[in-house]
Write an enzyme that holds these catalytic residues in place. Structure first.
Site, PDB file in Angstrom:
ATOM      1  N   GLU A 203       7.901 -15.015  14.111  1.00  0.00           N
ATOM      2  CA  GLU A 203       6.908 -14.956  14.726  1.00  0.00           C
ATOM      3  C   GLU A 203       5.853 -14.662  13.322  1.00  0.00           C
ATOM      4  O   GLU A 203       6.773 -13.890  13.053  1.00  0.00           O
ATOM      5  CB  GLU A 203       6.176 -14.657  16.045  1.00  0.00           C
ATOM      6  CG  GLU A 203       6.294 -13.183  16.450  1.00  0.00           C
ATOM      7  CD  GLU A 203       5.559 -12.698  17.511  1.00  0.00           C
ATOM      8  OE1 GLU A 203       4.162 -13.318  17.587  1.00  0.00           O
ATOM      9  OE2 GLU A 203       5.550 -11.526  18.219  1.00  0.00           O
TER      10      GLU A 203
ATOM     11  N   LYS B  20       5.781  -4.849  26.407  1.00  0.00           N
ATOM     12  CA  LYS B  20       5.134  -3.561  27.108  1.00  0.00           C
ATOM     13  C   LYS B  20       4.805  -3.762  27.976  1.00  0.00           C
ATOM     14  O   LYS B  20       4.059  -4.041  28.903  1.00  0.00           O
ATOM     15  CB  LYS B  20       4.494  -3.386  25.416  1.00  0.00           C
ATOM     16  CG  LYS B  20       4.803  -3.478  24.197  1.00  0.00           C
ATOM     17  CD  LYS B  20       3.797  -2.006  23.478  1.00  0.00           C
ATOM     18  CE  LYS B  20       4.636  -3.252  21.800  1.00  0.00           C
ATOM     19  NZ  LYS B  20       3.951  -3.753  21.251  1.00  0.00           N
TER      20      LYS B  20
HETATM   21  N1  PSU Z   1       3.615  -7.459  22.194  1.00  0.00           N
HETATM   22  C1  PSU Z   1       3.715  -6.831  21.613  1.00  0.00           C
HETATM   23  N2  PSU Z   1       4.102  -6.897  19.625  1.00  0.00           N
HETATM   24  C2  PSU Z   1       2.669  -8.871  19.879  1.00  0.00           C
HETATM   25  C3  PSU Z   1       2.577  -9.440  20.970  1.00  0.00           C
HETATM   26  C4  PSU Z   1       2.776  -8.470  22.307  1.00  0.00           C
HETATM   27  O1  PSU Z   1       4.739  -5.445  21.791  1.00  0.00           O
HETATM   28  O2  PSU Z   1       2.874  -8.604  18.334  1.00  0.00           O
HETATM   29  C5  PSU Z   1       2.089 -10.570  20.796  1.00  0.00           C
HETATM   30  C6  PSU Z   1       3.055 -11.439  20.050  1.00  0.00           C
HETATM   31  O3  PSU Z   1       2.283 -12.710  19.467  1.00  0.00           O
HETATM   32  C7  PSU Z   1       2.149 -12.155  21.372  1.00  0.00           C
HETATM   33  C8  PSU Z   1       1.187 -12.027  21.469  1.00  0.00           C
HETATM   34  O4  PSU Z   1       2.345 -13.438  21.560  1.00  0.00           O
HETATM   35  O5  PSU Z   1       0.405 -10.529  21.256  1.00  0.00           O
HETATM   36  C9  PSU Z   1       0.010 -11.794  23.342  1.00  0.00           C
HETATM   37  O6  PSU Z   1      -1.316 -12.821  23.093  1.00  0.00           O
HETATM   38  P1  PSU Z   1      -1.710 -12.736  23.731  1.00  0.00           P
HETATM   39  O7  PSU Z   1      -1.977 -11.281  25.121  1.00  0.00           O
HETATM   40  O8  PSU Z   1      -3.291 -12.604  23.447  1.00  0.00           O
HETATM   41  O9  PSU Z   1      -1.759 -13.423  24.740  1.00  0.00           O
END
Ligand code: PSU
Ligand code: MN
Length: 306
Positions: free
Chosen positions: A28, A162
């Protein structure tokens, strides 16, 4: 050319790999643009790609550039993603809006899964998935990653999630949606920076071959949807639970008091954690992604040999 294929652009390396039926691993780009600071983000991206090659597969970092879904990026494109402060964070909701513009888009886990499936790539390596946020009973903040896992047939190799998230609720949601979560050589959901979360898993696998077989069986049964492979951070790089938990709690509190919400929530929390740990979390983050890249490549290779 189908309507769909006009939106997809393969790098030379990925195109060749597809033509030769080689194992490919998707990566990603939101982790580069919104997940880590420069220059560690681009160093991580290049290193992870190389680790995938060293382990017998071909990396395909995915992003939106020049109105196309790029499957595989050139070095200068990685650099642009890592340095530009005008990169859109593109989840499922945003994809059709960003493509017709000139804006550069970084794909989240959800969107990377969509694009990987369109490109015929079945394995995807990242750091951590999104999930049910703490306080979701009030905010309804649940990452689109979870519903994508329910419907898009890509196996995601990560280090769990996390604890900016509510991990028990995230597991309940995935269970409801029928998404397998398999611990790699562990029976506990890893919490990204730590190997433990206190959340027990129903299933675990001991080898890449075992995971490849489950992936194939799920496909044969036409169950649809993806799978999470939860690979704990290596012992020597794990952070102490009490230390990182207290920092995460502070970051979550600060986000609440500042009214940060929606798509800004996760990037804000990730940035705060890096800041408050003075880089310790960043070093661990990089190590766990590298560890996932090695496992992801091995799974893709094992699948290719079946
Ligand atoms: N968690 C991490 N590092 C990240 C992300 C999540 O530890 O870089 C990023 C990923 O791209 C994940 C996104 O898909 O954040 C999720 O965002 P949201 O909670 O807005 O869906
Ligand atoms: Mn959200």
């Amino acid at each position: 050319m189908t309507q769909l294929q006009q939106y997809i652009d393969y790098s030379q390396e990925v195109k060749q790999a597809k033509d030769n039926n080689q194992p490919i691993v998707a990566l990603e780009s939101t982790i580069i643009s919104h997940g880590m600071p420069y220059p560690q983000n681009v160093e991580m991206a290049n290193k992870v790609e190389q680790l995938i090659r060293d382990n017998g597969a071909v990396p395909a970092t995915i992003a939106i550039i020049d109105g196309k879904i790029k499957i595989g990026l050139e070095k200068d494109q990685l650099e642009t993603l890592a340095t530009s402060d005008n990169v859109a964070k593109v989840s499922r909701r945003d994809l059709a809006e960003v493509i017709p513009t000139t804006q550069i888009g970084a794909t989240t886990v959800a969107t990377t899964m969509i694009c990987a499936e369109l490109a015929g790539i079945q394995f995807f390596v990242t750091g951590g998935i999104g999930g049910v946020h703490k306080g979701a009973e009030h905010t309804m903040d649940i990452s689109a990653d979870l519903d994508e896992l329910a419907k898009t047939e890509v196996t995601v190799i990560c280090a769990g999630a996390k604890s900016i998230l509510d991990l028990p609720k995230t597991m309940e949601y995935l269970e409801t949606k029928g998404v397998p979560v398999i611990g790699y050589q562990t029976d506990e959901l890893p919490a990204f920076f730590t190997r433990e979360s206190g959340v027990k898993l129903i299933s675990s696998a001991q080898s890449p071959e075992e995971i490849a077989k489950v992936h194939q069986t799920k496909h044969d049964l036409e169950l649809g949807g993806g799978m999470v492979i939860a690979n704990p951070i290596p012992h020597e790089h794990a952070l102490s639970k009490d230390y990182i938990e207290s920092i995460i709690d502070d970051a979550v509190e600060e986000a609440e008091s500042k009214g940060i919400k929606g798509k800004d929530s996760t990037p804000f929390l990730l940035g705060k954690i890096v800041e408050k740990t003075e880089g310790k979390s960043l070093a661990a983050n990089i190590k766990l992604v590298e560890n996932n890249a090695i496992l992801g490549a091995k799974i893709a290779v094992a699948f290719n040999h079946m």
